[in-house]
Design a protein around this motif. Structure first.
Motif, short mmCIF file in Angstrom:
data_model
loop_
_atom_site.label_atom_id
_atom_site.label_comp_id
_atom_site.label_asym_id
_atom_site.label_seq_id
_atom_site.Cartn_x
_atom_site.Cartn_y
_atom_site.Cartn_z
N HIS A 1 0.79 -1.23 0.00
CA HIS A 1 0.00 0.00 0.00
C HIS A 1 0.82 1.28 0.00
N GLY A 2 2.09 1.20 -0.32
CA GLY A 2 2.87 2.40 -0.58
C GLY A 2 3.08 3.32 0.62
N PHE A 3 3.05 2.77 1.82
CA PHE A 3 3.35 3.61 2.98
C PHE A 3 4.86 3.81 3.09
N VAL A 4 5.23 4.93 3.69
CA VAL A 4 6.64 5.25 3.86
C VAL A 4 6.97 5.15 5.35
N ASP A 5 7.98 4.36 5.65
CA ASP A 5 8.44 4.17 7.02
C ASP A 5 9.36 5.35 7.37
N ILE A 6 8.90 6.21 8.24
CA ILE A 6 9.69 7.41 8.56
C ILE A 6 9.95 7.46 10.06
N GLU A 7 11.22 7.64 10.40
CA GLU A 7 11.59 7.74 11.81
C GLU A 7 11.46 9.18 12.28
N THR A 8 10.80 9.37 13.38
CA THR A 8 10.64 10.72 13.94
C THR A 8 11.44 10.81 15.24
N PRO A 9 11.82 12.02 15.62
CA PRO A 9 12.70 12.16 16.79
C PRO A 9 12.01 11.76 18.09
N THR A 10 12.82 11.32 19.04
CA THR A 10 12.29 11.09 20.39
C THR A 10 12.82 12.13 21.36
N LEU A 11 13.81 12.91 20.94
CA LEU A 11 14.22 14.05 21.76
C LEU A 11 13.45 15.25 21.21
N PHE A 12 12.41 15.65 21.95
CA PHE A 12 11.51 16.66 21.42
C PHE A 12 11.23 17.69 22.51
N LYS A 13 10.21 18.46 22.29
CA LYS A 13 9.84 19.54 23.18
C LYS A 13 8.61 19.07 23.96
N ARG A 14 8.48 19.56 25.18
CA ARG A 14 7.33 19.10 25.95
C ARG A 14 6.04 19.58 25.30
N THR A 15 5.02 18.77 25.39
CA THR A 15 3.73 19.13 24.80
C THR A 15 2.83 19.69 25.89
N PRO A 16 1.86 20.53 25.50
CA PRO A 16 0.97 21.10 26.51
C PRO A 16 0.33 19.99 27.33
N GLY A 17 0.37 20.13 28.62
CA GLY A 17 -0.22 19.11 29.48
C GLY A 17 0.56 17.81 29.50
N GLY A 18 1.79 17.83 29.00
CA GLY A 18 2.55 16.58 28.92
C GLY A 18 3.19 16.21 30.23
N ALA A 19 2.38 16.09 31.27
CA ALA A 19 2.92 15.86 32.61
C ALA A 19 3.53 14.47 32.72
#
Lengths: 624, 624
Positions: free
Chosen positions: A205-223
């Motif tokens: 089905h033509g999906f693309v496997d893309i790695e996204t970062p795990t060192l990121f910025k805190r998200t609102p309410g990301g307690a």
């Protein structure tokens, strides 16, 4: 033998009778390796010292010269030795003649669980000595040379079927525990299922496997996000709970069919059956609606479903959140069994029972009941369906009401009826919990309500978009996350009665466990801003990049995430997600093998500009 | 047009002339999607609103009713509109008749980069209007209906070929940058290559994909490990630099063919072309030797190599570390060009040149030279090969020496010879650096030494096991890591002259970049303990679990890790690894899009029992 204990321990762990599920064994494992996905067997022995695996040898190999590497499983009277690798067991004949004294010495003196390499010929077992229970039971190995690759020291516990091991001990010596059949099966099956999922998504089905970062910025309410100090004073990365923002940004970037087997992090302190890091099959598509996502996932699961289970039937049934709550008292109903909740308010409109009267007089007041078939045997009786209605309330119930109840609930002899009155949601939730408790009780008595070999998938849809905040019910919070699109039919309510807006969120439930969830997302910057700033009162600055991205030609998009650990736990019938993870943390978040988390010398904290704030009592402790 | 600028920017970024490399374009991209791996094209339009991608339409689709979704690439005189999706461009004819006024309005008024959905018929372009440069150039779409899915606001920069963008701007608006052809190509190719690697490992060779934890315990000497505070005072997890310990423990656990596309972390502060998180193809096998690992990797790369590049020839050449140093002055030689280092010590044994005399009189003293072909044109001249030997040293060189030099170095007219004297390793390293600098200079003048379309793989083997510590040369440290097995021929030296022991480490080098490395590991607990405690003086307590595991029947094992980011960078010819990563950090470790790392309110630090130690001057700053 080695494994059955572990299997029976597993079964006990489930604390309910096993139905027609066929628990795998070394034999079936060899078969499943061969059968899975109906393609040629991988070459398990390419590039290495052995010519074959222990488990693959059959009569068709007779006369072949083979080299095997494995662990000594057991030895019988210095005549036979059973060698084990991941693939199975094979019997090796220890040579007895003088000329092979050195080979005999090696094979007789090596402790159990030592690693040896043997070379020899595949021969038939003498007539009558075949072992039909063993896949390699028709043959044995006549050894010519043997080498001790590594000797095993005294083990911390006997790796024997009758030796019980606590989970703590298993985790401390995980590298030994991994040698068990069950862990080999679980981890290898997991790898196979994920590989099939990738084939379906990428190749079909033509999906693309893309790695996204795990060192990121805190998200609102990301307690619940772990923090990672950086080398800039006071600046921290966050380990995100999911790649939610990234996958939406990928859609804006025109990578319109994304997936990732994504590592996610959630710091929930001590919670059983949660892991601080977990894995989800993360998917996002542009130009898609709910139906599209659901079909995709049904196809995905069907395609990747293990070949040793019954094939899945699609499409999966679907139910609104409202219906799930009203009928099963939960948003993740186990639909393998009935025992549904019935609204019997109308039968009691004119009741004289005070607590029913009270409940019905209030807004959203209801009377609900649930009939436990053959519950009389096991349940602390409330309304017993015998003619005398064995219950303190029974005498207040009019004959007309009694008959109406019997009709509505289809009550039969020996059934038990549980009845509750109160606000709709609370009444349903209570009966929902009792429903599961009753199922436990009935199964302890030997009834099979929840066959672990049955896989009942269910879509739950039309969730509310917002919920009242627990700490302040006048304020709203997202029922799932703030990027969820409202139901198209309810958009007008956003500005008047937002609490009534349904969302385009959907959950996938399997046997009463939520194994996935997703939604169509908001792709309109203005709407997203209104929901974040006005309705949720979040700090939009933390999300300015996302809001901006929506303004620059964001396509309509939606997605889903499947919890891989939970899914594999259900598929393998494991008692805990820790049994489908190679190196899990304990329920307190510890790695019992390596002793993580661990102390760090103060000088290693310096580059990160942090210091430990010792709690007062702990400070005192340290002073001692 | 849109992309060529980006392509030429890319070429300039390489700062050398592009040889016969064929840079991909939208056209070749469509082809590569179809050709790659010789299997059927995935269904790119299943489950969603469109029937086809923009880029796939050809004359074979004539007459078909299609629905397309895409971004408005440009518009010509309100008559034509070019629609773009990841797959390519297609021309849409804007209807001009009164009855289609609303469609016309939508298509003419939507700003560029808006997202639209159009339905219509595939028709031939009028004769003479075909565009042979465009894969869809024979057809166009006669639109019936159109819908504006999302309007694009004023962009932060014009997405046009002639508008230069700094990398900082590209990273800040990464979601727009991802729409470029080059980023689409890079990320999609990466996904395809990884998928092929998985097929090779999992389906063909029986490897098991196993996820290992990233919240772990700090490793000895792990000064570059990010810390993650836990909820226990003073206790920290570490984000490991690789799954090294886990993969070895998996071997002890009998999972004898492991691989993982593993996220790894390394905190190196500011370093260009490094990322704080990166990905490696992580592999470990039991019962394997160096030859086995090398064959596996050669097969892996050959199988997964992109179909739009020349196929790889295996086996790859191999060279010892000593030879690499002596010949190329580095452990990662770029073997695409010669310019080798030659030892000319013997020619100068009787020299009267003082600095050569001095050098040769010392232990390990050598004289080395390198001949730069046609270097006379570009190089600051030292020894010019004309008869008059244009160099201050020339007059001290005897005729006999001169002739010997010409013979040894095969010196020709217009060559330049660089000569250095000193300790072997230092002399070689210096010339190794000059070799690359000379190549830069020659290429700036238009010579092609390093064709980016040529992929020269090389194994470098027989590294030293230990190196003297930089800060204290009397102590040893591991040249790679402390689990590397010594060369079988050198084990006796471990107890007498450990600095002379070669290891069973191997590096894989591609075009002068190290793209992978691995080793056969120590599987003997006693040897491992001796090396850790006695030779390296490490705190073995931190590794007690691993030492213990080796005692319990650890099989012989070895493995390798390939740096996926670097590999893909070389394969795609990208100027930086940031161009093969969806959301990279800047070279200072910042996410310029979301502004990570970021400040965290003190109350969010509390659960982790840490506080910020503000540096004195920064404290002062904050007070203002």
């Amino acid at each position: 033998m080695y494994f059955p204990s572990w299997l029976s321990q597993l079964c006990r762990g489930l604390s309910r009778p096993i139905g027609r599920t066929t628990q795998p064994t070394w034999g079936s494992f060899s078969r499943s390796l061969a059968l899975s996905s109906q393609r040629r067997i991988p070459e398990f022995s390419s590039f290495i010292a052995r010519t074959n695996t222990c488990g693959e040898l059959r009569s068709s190999h007779l006369g072949q010269e083979v080299t095997l590497c494995g662990w000594i499983q057991y030895r019988r009277q210095n005549i036979f030795l059973v060698l084990r690798d991941f693939h199975g067991l094979v019997q090796v004949v220890i040579p007895q003649d003088e000329s092979a004294a050195s080979v005999k010495k090696i094979l007789c003196e090596a402790p159990l669980e030592s690693v040896v390499q043997v070379s020899g010929t595949v021969i038939s077992r003498p007539p009558g000595q075949e072992n039909p229970k063993m896949p390699t039971g028709e043959i044995e190995i006549k050894v010519k040379t043997a080498e001790l690759l590594n000797s095993c020291k005294r083990l911390p516990f006997e790796i024997k079927d009758f030796v019980k091991k606590t989970e703590a001990l298993r985790l401390q010596y995980r590298y030994l525990d991994l040698r068990s059949f069950q862990m080999q099966y679980n981890l290898r099956l997991r790898s196979q299922v994920v590989m099939k999922m990738r084939e379906y998504l990428c190749n079909l089905h033509g999906f693309v496997d893309i790695e996204t970062p795990t060192l990121f910025k805190r998200t609102p309410g990301g307690a619940k996000e772990f923090l990672v100090p950086s080398r800039e004073p006071g600046k921290f990365y966050s380990l995100p709970q999911s790649p939610q923002q990234f996958k939406q940004l990928l859609m804006v970037g025109g990578l319109d069919r994304y997936f990732q087997v994504a590592r996610c992090y959630r710091d929930e302190g001590s919670r059983p059956d949660r892991q601080p890091e977990f894995t989800q099959i993360d998917i996002e598509m542009s130009f898609v609606d709910q139906t599209g996502i659901r079909s995709l996932i049904e196809g995905l699961l069907q395609y990747s479903w293990p070949s040793d289970k019954n094939p899945l039937v699609v499409p999966f049934p679907s139910m609104t959140f409202a219906e799930a709550l009203a009928t099963y008292g939960t948003d993740k109903p186990d639909t393998r069994f009935g025992m549904k909740i019935v609204d019997i308010s109308n039968a009691f409109r004119n009741t004289e029972v005070r607590f029913l009267q009270d409940a019905l007089s209030k807004p959203q007041g209801t009377v609900k009941a649930m009939c436990v078939r053959e519950g009389a045997e096991v349940l602390p009786v409330f309304l017993k369906a015998k003619e005398n209605w064995n219950s303190p309330v029974a005498k207040f119930i009019l004959e007309k009401q009694r008959l109406e109840l019997i009709r509505l609930m289809e009550i039969q002899e020996d059934d038990v009826v549980l009845l509750t009155a109160g606000e709709h949601k609370k009444a349903c939730s209570l009966l929902g919990k009792l429903r599961l408790a009753c199922a436990d009780l009935l199964e302890m008595k030997g009834m099979v309500l929840r066959d672990p070999a049955q896989f009942s998938f269910l879509w739950v849809v039309d969730f509310p978009l917002f919920l009242p905040k627990e700490e302040n019910p006048m304020e709203l919070e997202s029922a799932h996350h703030p990027f969820t699109a409202p139901h198209p039919g309810d958009i007008h309510l956003l500005y008047t009665e937002p609490e009534k807006v349904r969302s385009q969120h959907y959950d996938l439930v399997l046997n009463g466990t939520e194994i996935g969830g997703g939604s169509i997302r908001i792709h309109d910057a203005e709407l997203q801003h209104y929901i974040l700033a006005t309705l949720l009162k979040e700090d939009v600055k933390l999300l300015s990049h996302l809001l901006q991205a929506l303004d620059y030609g964001a396509p309509p998009h939606g997605g889903i995430a499947l919890g891989l650990d939970r899914l594999m736990c259900l598929v393998t019938g494991a008692p805990s997600i820790r049994d489908v993870i190679a190196f899990p943390k304990s329920f307190r978040g510890h790695d019992l093998m390596s002793n993580a988390p661990d102390s760090v010398p103060p000088q290693e904290l310096k580059p990160y500009h942090i210091q430990v704030s010792w709690p007062a009592d702990s400070e005192a402790e340290r002073a001692h």
